[in-house]
Motif scaffolding. Sequence first.
Motif, PDB file in Angstrom:
ATOM      1  N   MET A 239       0.841  -1.209   0.000  1.00 21.05           N
ATOM      2  CA  MET A 239       0.000   0.000   0.000  1.00 21.05           C
ATOM      3  C   MET A 239       0.874   1.255   0.000  1.00 21.05           C
ATOM      4  N   ALA A 240       1.911   1.248   0.829  1.00 16.48           N
ATOM      5  CA  ALA A 240       2.804   2.413   0.923  1.00 16.48           C
ATOM      6  C   ALA A 240       3.493   2.635  -0.425  1.00 16.48           C
ATOM      7  N   ALA A 241       3.930   1.524  -1.062  1.00 15.13           N
ATOM      8  CA  ALA A 241       4.633   1.656  -2.350  1.00 15.13           C
ATOM      9  C   ALA A 241       3.681   2.160  -3.437  1.00 15.13           C
ATOM     10  N   ALA A 242       2.446   1.655  -3.430  1.00 14.61           N
ATOM     11  CA  ALA A 242       1.509   2.017  -4.499  1.00 14.61           C
ATOM     12  C   ALA A 242       0.990   3.447  -4.360  1.00 14.61           C
ATOM     13  N   THR A 243       0.895   3.926  -3.112  1.00 13.11           N
ATOM     14  CA  THR A 243       0.249   5.236  -2.898  1.00 13.11           C
ATOM     15  C   THR A 243       1.237   6.342  -2.555  1.00 13.11           C
ATOM     16  N   GLY A 244       2.428   5.950  -2.072  1.00 11.49           N
ATOM     17  CA  GLY A 244       3.368   6.970  -1.599  1.00 11.49           C
ATOM     18  C   GLY A 244       3.072   7.409  -0.173  1.00 11.49           C
ATOM     19  N   TRP A 245       2.088   6.748   0.477  1.00 13.03           N
ATOM     20  CA  TRP A 245       1.776   7.108   1.868  1.00 13.03           C
ATOM     21  C   TRP A 245       2.937   6.713   2.774  1.00 13.03           C
ATOM     22  N   PRO A 246       3.138   7.481   3.869  1.00 15.70           N
ATOM     23  CA  PRO A 246       4.076   7.020   4.887  1.00 15.70           C
ATOM     24  C   PRO A 246       3.578   5.680   5.457  1.00 15.70           C
ATOM     25  N   GLU A 247       4.536   4.868   5.958  1.00 14.45           N
ATOM     26  CA  GLU A 247       4.152   3.541   6.462  1.00 14.45           C
ATOM     27  C   GLU A 247       3.112   3.641   7.584  1.00 14.45           C
ATOM     28  N   ALA A 248       3.194   4.722   8.383  1.00 17.23           N
ATOM     29  CA  ALA A 248       2.242   4.863   9.501  1.00 17.23           C
ATOM     30  C   ALA A 248       0.808   4.988   8.973  1.00 17.23           C
ATOM     31  N   VAL A 249       0.650   5.692   7.866  1.00 11.16           N
ATOM     32  CA  VAL A 249      -0.704   5.868   7.303  1.00 11.16           C
ATOM     33  C   VAL A 249      -1.186   4.546   6.698  1.00 11.16           C
ATOM     34  N   ALA A 250      -0.276   3.864   5.973  1.00 10.85           N
ATOM     35  CA  ALA A 250      -0.645   2.564   5.393  1.00 10.85           C
ATOM     36  C   ALA A 250      -1.015   1.575   6.509  1.00 10.85           C
ATOM     37  N   THR A 251      -0.342   1.671   7.644  1.00  7.02           N
ATOM     38  CA  THR A 251      -0.633   0.772   8.778  1.00  7.02           C
ATOM     39  C   THR A 251      -2.062   0.990   9.283  1.00  7.02           C
ATOM     40  N   VAL A 252      -2.478   2.262   9.332  1.00  6.68           N
ATOM     41  CA  VAL A 252      -3.854   2.561   9.763  1.00  6.68           C
ATOM     42  C   VAL A 252      -4.849   1.935   8.782  1.00  6.68           C
ATOM     43  N   PHE A 253      -4.628   2.141   7.486  1.00  9.17           N
ATOM     44  CA  PHE A 253      -5.592   1.619   6.500  1.00  9.17           C
ATOM     45  C   PHE A 253      -5.576   0.082   6.471  1.00  9.17           C
ATOM     46  N   ALA A 254      -4.392  -0.514   6.633  1.00  9.17           N
ATOM     47  CA  ALA A 254      -4.315  -1.979   6.620  1.00  9.17           C
ATOM     48  C   ALA A 254      -5.041  -2.580   7.831  1.00  9.17           C
ATOM     49  N   SER A 255      -5.160  -1.807   8.911  1.00  8.81           N
ATOM     50  CA  SER A 255      -5.837  -2.357  10.103  1.00  8.81           C
ATOM     51  C   SER A 255      -7.324  -2.594   9.840  1.00  8.81           C
ATOM     52  N   PHE A 256      -7.874  -2.006   8.766  1.00  7.67           N
ATOM     53  CA  PHE A 256      -9.254  -2.357   8.394  1.00  7.67           C
ATOM     54  C   PHE A 256      -9.335  -3.853   8.082  1.00  7.67           C
ATOM     55  N   ASP A 257      -8.280  -4.388   7.405  1.00  7.46           N
ATOM     56  CA  ASP A 257      -8.297  -5.812   7.056  1.00  7.46           C
ATOM     57  C   ASP A 257      -8.172  -6.679   8.318  1.00  7.46           C
ATOM     58  N   THR A 258      -7.334  -6.254   9.255  1.00  5.10           N
ATOM     59  CA  THR A 258      -7.200  -7.013  10.511  1.00  5.10           C
ATOM     60  C   THR A 258      -8.551  -7.092  11.211  1.00  5.10           C
ATOM     61  N   ASN A 259      -9.248  -5.959  11.200  1.00  2.83           N
ATOM     62  CA  ASN A 259     -10.557  -5.867  11.852  1.00  2.83           C
ATOM     63  C   ASN A 259     -11.575  -6.778  11.158  1.00  2.83           C
ATOM     64  N   THR A 260     -11.518  -6.799   9.828  1.00  2.00           N
ATOM     65  CA  THR A 260     -12.432  -7.663   9.064  1.00  2.00           C
ATOM     66  C   THR A 260     -12.114  -9.124   9.333  1.00  2.00           C
ATOM     67  N   ARG A 261     -10.815  -9.447   9.301  1.00  3.40           N
ATOM     68  CA  ARG A 261     -10.387 -10.828   9.530  1.00  3.40           C
ATOM     69  C   ARG A 261     -10.864 -11.340  10.889  1.00  3.40           C
ATOM     70  N   ALA A 262     -10.919 -10.422  11.867  1.00  2.00           N
ATOM     71  CA  ALA A 262     -11.357 -10.790  13.220  1.00  2.00           C
ATOM     72  C   ALA A 262     -12.879 -10.913  13.317  1.00  2.00           C
ATOM     73  N   GLY A 263     -13.587 -10.724  12.206  1.00  2.00           N
ATOM     74  CA  GLY A 263     -15.044 -10.952  12.191  1.00  2.00           C
ATOM     75  C   GLY A 263     -15.846  -9.818  12.812  1.00  2.00           C
ATOM     76  N   ARG A 264     -15.269  -8.610  12.842  1.00  2.00           N
ATOM     77  CA  ARG A 264     -15.920  -7.532  13.593  1.00  2.00           C
ATOM     78  C   ARG A 264     -16.836  -6.653  12.754  1.00  2.00           C
ATOM     79  N   VAL A 265     -16.875  -6.882  11.431  1.00  2.00           N
ATOM     80  CA  VAL A 265     -17.803  -6.119  10.574  1.00  2.00           C
ATOM     81  C   VAL A 265     -18.634  -7.062   9.700  1.00  2.00           C
TER      82      VAL A 265
END
Length: 296
Positions: A239-265
Motif C-alpha cells: 500500500m505504501a509503495a503504491a500510494t506513496g503514503w508514509p508507512e504509519a498511514v498505510a498501517t492505519v488503513f491496513a488495520s481495516f483488514d485485521t478488523n475484518t479478519r477478526a469478524g468484527r464487521v
Amino acid sequence: MSHTLLVTGAAGHLGQRVISHLLDTLHIPAGRIVAATRAPEKLSALAARGVAVRRADFDDPASLDSAFAGAQRLLLVSTDAIDRPGRRLEQHQAAIAAASRAGVGHVVYTSMPLPEDSPLLIAPDHAGTEKALAASPLSWTVLRNCWYMENLFMSLPGALAEGHWYSAAGDGKVAYIARDDLARAAAVALASADVDRTTCTLTGSEAFSAEDVARQVAAAVGKPLDVVHVSLQDLIRGMAAATGWPEAVATVFASFDTNTRAGRVGMVTDDYRKLTGLAPMKFADWLATNKTALLG
Ligand SMILES: NC(=O)c1ccc[n+]([C@@H]2O[C@H](COP(=O)([O-])OP(=O)(O)OC[C@H]3O[C@@H](n4cnc5c(N)ncnc54)[C@H](OP(=O)(O)O)[C@@H]3O)[C@@H](O)[C@H]2O)c1
C-alpha cells in the motif's frame, strides 16, 4: 413535534444526503433545519431553500456556541481527521460539550460496529466518543454504521486495472451498506421524538468476503479480478509503495483488514429495518448502478 434539527458536517457526503432526506423524504420544513459546516459557502443552494447554514468547526470550539444555539436535536457526524490519533476524539468531545452548553437535548452520532477493544486503529475515537456521550447529560442514539459500499471505490478501480485485489482480511466478511441508506437512517433518528439512550448497528442485509465481492464485481464489469491473500506486513508495504503514503498511514488503513479478519464487521442486523421500516439496498443492486464507475 417541531424541534429544530441540526446536522454537523453538513457539506460532507453523508451530511448532504442526511439533509436531503430530511427535506425531501421526511418533508421536514426547511425552517426547522440547521446545516452546520466549516464551509457555509458550499451550501448556498440549501440556504436558498430556507435551511439555516451556520459555520461550525470542532477545532474552533468558540464557533460552536452560536452554531448550536436553539437546536434541540443534533446529528454529530464523525469527522475525517484521522491524521493524528486522538484528534478526532478531541473534536467530538468539543462538539458534545458545546451541545450540552447550548441546551441540545438529544445527539445522534455516527459510530462504527464494535468500537471497543478493536484492532482497527481508528476505532478508539469512536469508542471514546460513545463514552463521552454516556458521561454527558444528553440523551443519544449511537448509529454504529458498518462500512459503506462506496468505500469500494477506494480499492476496486485500481484492483480491476491490475486484475488483482490484495487482501489481508482472510475469509472475514463485511456487511456493506449503501451510504445513502445510512443517511436516511440518520435523518430518521434525528427527526424522531426518541429521547432514550440507544445504540443500533446498521448493516446491509448480507455479508461478503473479499472473494464474494470480487466474484460479483468481475461478473458485473466483465473483467477478471483475483483476490491475492497477503500478510498484514506485505499489505502495508504494498500500500505504501503504491500510494506513496508514509508507512504509519498505510498501517492505519491496513488495520481495516485485521478488523475484518477478526469478524468484527461481518454481523448482519435488522436494526436498519427497525429504524427506517425499509430493507437496505442489496449489494447486487448497488453494483448494477455503480459498475461503470468502478472501472475508474
Ligand atoms: N462507515 C464507513 O464506511 C465510513 C467511510 C468513510 C468515512 N466514515 C466516517 O463517516 C463520516 C461521514 O462520512 P462522509 O462520507 O460524509 O465523509 P466526508 O465526505 O469525507 O466528510 C467528512 C466530514 O467530516 C467533517 N469534518 C471534518 N473536519 C471537521 C471539523 N474540524 N469540524 C466539524 N466537522 C468536520 C466534514 O464537515 P464539513 O466539511 O461540512 O465541515 C464532513 O462532514 C466521515 O467523516 C468518517 O468519520 C465512515
